[in-house]
Design a protein around this motif. Structure first.
Motif, PDB file in Angstrom:
ATOM      1  N   ALA A 107       0.820  -1.187  -0.093  1.00 38.93           N
ATOM      2  CA  ALA A 107      -0.028  -0.019   0.211  1.00 38.93           C
ATOM      3  C   ALA A 107       0.976   1.050   0.088  1.00 38.93           C
ATOM      4  N   GLY A 129      -1.080  -0.184  -5.536  1.00 37.68           N
ATOM      5  CA  GLY A 129      -1.649   0.141  -4.454  1.00 37.68           C
ATOM      6  C   GLY A 129      -1.575   1.431  -3.747  1.00 37.68           C
ATOM      7  N   TYR A 140      -6.774  -3.282  -3.966  1.00 39.32           N
ATOM      8  CA  TYR A 140      -5.523  -3.563  -3.790  1.00 39.32           C
ATOM      9  C   TYR A 140      -5.329  -4.939  -4.276  1.00 39.32           C
TER      10      TYR A 140
END
Length: 221
Positions: A107, A129, A140
């Motif tokens: 992320a 992400g 994601y």
């Protein structure tokens, strides 16, 4: 206490209270979750947000094994709270201790490096992400890598690669990569110590501007 894996980590906060975090935990009998993250900002607000993120990821991981589903759920919770100007980059992986397979999700975090048994170092395949906590509907994706016995992963926060010297030059991955290659076959505590030493030598007397956090994992088979 698990003979299949070894882990070592180190964190050097830039201030008395840092915003970086790392954690590792068992998911059932044969899976090991591990995460590293970096919260935006500095000081007490970042530290509090960091504690929330770390707790959310660990708690969610126990119910959601897939890393992309885990971070997706954590992101929805954080984004729904709408804390102004606060977000977190995170890399979360799950190691299957039976076969060395790592599924992971990134992320917005620095891509980790794979430390191979032949001494080579390669960046982990990116999955894309966005950072956690900004938009509830962010998608994601999960990636996958298989670690042969003796291979490992080196994860870190941008305090490593963005460390600056008095000439305002950054350490960058171009310095990190050869450093890892020189010590890839060493024990993980040595690997992390040597990276830290090279960063410190590069920075010299310049003040530390950001938290420096590293977590390394090796699959032993």
């Amino acid at each position: 206490e698990r003979p299949e894996v070894t882990i070592h980590a180190n964190m050097t906060p830039a201030r008395a209270i840092g915003g970086d975090f790392f954690d590792f935990f068992l998911i059932g009998a044969d899976r090991l979750g591990f995460v590293i993250g970096d919260v935006s900002g500095k000081g007490v607000p970042s530290a509090l947000f960091m504690a929330v993120c770390r707790t959310l990821i660990k708690a969610t991981a126990q119910a959601v094994i897939s890393p992309d589903a885990c971070l997706g759920r954590v992101n929805r919770v954080l984004a729904s709270e709408g804390v102004p100007n606060m977000y977190v980059t995170a890399f979360y992986g799950v190691l299957d201790t039976l076969n060395g397979e790592v599924t992971y999700c990134n992320a917005g975090h620095n891509p980790p490096f794979v430390l191979r048994t032949n001494g080579s170092v390669e960046p982990l395949e990116p999955t894309g992400g966005m950072v956690l906590g900004l938009f509830e509907d962010t998608p994601y994706e999960a990636g996958r890598v298989v670690l042969e016995p003796g291979a490992g992963l080196f994860t870190y926060t941008d305090g490593v690669t963005e460390a600056r010297n008095l000439a305002d030059e950054e350490f960058t991955t171009s310095r990190l990569l050869p450093c890892l290659a020189r010590c890839a076959g060493q024990t993980l505590d040595v690997v992390i110590r040597r990276v830290g030493d090279e960063v410190a030598a590069f920075v010299g007397p310049a003040p530390q501007a950001d938290d420096i956090t590293m977590l390394a994992l090796r699959y032993l088979g």
